[in-house]
Design an enzyme around this catalytic site. Structure first.
Site, PDB file in Angstrom:
ATOM      1  N   CYS A  97      34.866 -58.863  -3.909  1.00 47.32           N
ATOM      2  CA  CYS A  97      33.839 -59.748  -3.352  1.00 47.32           C
ATOM      3  C   CYS A  97      33.112 -60.528  -4.446  1.00 47.32           C
ATOM      4  O   CYS A  97      32.744 -61.692  -4.249  1.00 47.32           O
ATOM      5  CB  CYS A  97      32.837 -58.939  -2.536  1.00 47.32           C
ATOM      6  N   THR A  98      32.903 -59.907  -5.585  1.00 50.86           N
ATOM      7  CA  THR A  98      32.230 -60.598  -6.691  1.00 50.86           C
ATOM      8  C   THR A  98      33.063 -61.792  -7.150  1.00 50.86           C
ATOM      9  O   THR A  98      32.534 -62.879  -7.408  1.00 50.86           O
ATOM     10  CB  THR A  98      31.986 -59.625  -7.851  1.00 50.86           C
TER      11      THR A  98
END
Length: 217
Positions: A45-46
């Site tokens: 997700c980062t």
């Protein structure tokens, strides 16, 4: 009931790291992309948030607002954005919804109604919250995609799909497989040859029901 294409999205009031607002008010007369994540400070997700941040100028060029969703709180979002900038090379300018009560996740049918977040939760507890929604100025859902936790989303494809949606919605055409901006488009089968020529000019008949023409400007 699942949120389906051409359904109006729920007009929920959400809390984000940039304040609170109703979704319909936030969209206004623009297009919008809402993309969701199961938890802050997670590796895939980062990288995805970094990819979206790097495309900031492209979203703006297309009159499109971007909104992240994660099941953690506002303070976690603010801290996470620093990591996103470090890893992705661009600061996220868009807001992130603090969906710690799962209101958005359930309203958009990303989690079952009985889902909850246990103490000591992990990303697996909200693993299905891995979706992309493209919404038109009419507040209707135009496109949705759902990914597993192990596969990072291709935001170049999201951008391509947005281009195709904006063209097809505004110009009354369709786009073929693998279409890119500038390539020929499909004339709707509902138009007669006579009407197609009046509207689009010259076109190529590949099959009686497959006619290609230059993309309208």
């Amino acid at each position: 009931m699942a949120l389906r294409i051409n359904d109006e999205i729920p007009n929920l009031t959400v809390t984000t790291d940039q304040g609170s607002f109703a979704l319909h008010d936030w969209i206004g007369d623009d297009w919008a992309i809402i993309f969701s994540h199961p938890k802050d400070f997670t590796p895939v997700c980062t990288t995805e948030f970094g990819a979206v941040a790097r495309l900031d100028a492209e979203w703006k060029k297309r009159g499109t607002k971007v909104l992240g969703v994660s099941v953690d709180g506002v303070e976690e979002h603010k801290r996470w954005k620093k990591d996103i900038e470090t890893a992705g090379g661009a600061a996220p300018q868009f807001p992130i919804i603090a969906d710690d009560g799962l209101e958005i996740s359930k309203a958009f049918d990303m989690l079952p109604a009985e889902a909850y977040l246990p103490d000591g939760r992990t990303p697996n507890d909200s693993a299905t919250v891995r979706a992309v929604f493209i919404i038109g100025p009419d507040k209707m859902l135009k496109l949705s995609m759902t990914y597993p936790m192990t596969v990072g989303r291709n935001f170049g494809e999201v951008l391509r799909a947005l281009d195709a949606l904006q063209l097809s919605t505004g110009k009354g055409v369709a786009t073929p497989a693998d279409w890119q901006v500038g390539q020929d488009v499909v004339i709707p089968a509902t138009l007669s040859d006579e009407d197609a020529k009046a509207k689009f000019g010259e076109f190529e008949t590949v099959l009686p029901y497959l006619r290609m023409t230059k993309a309208p400007q």
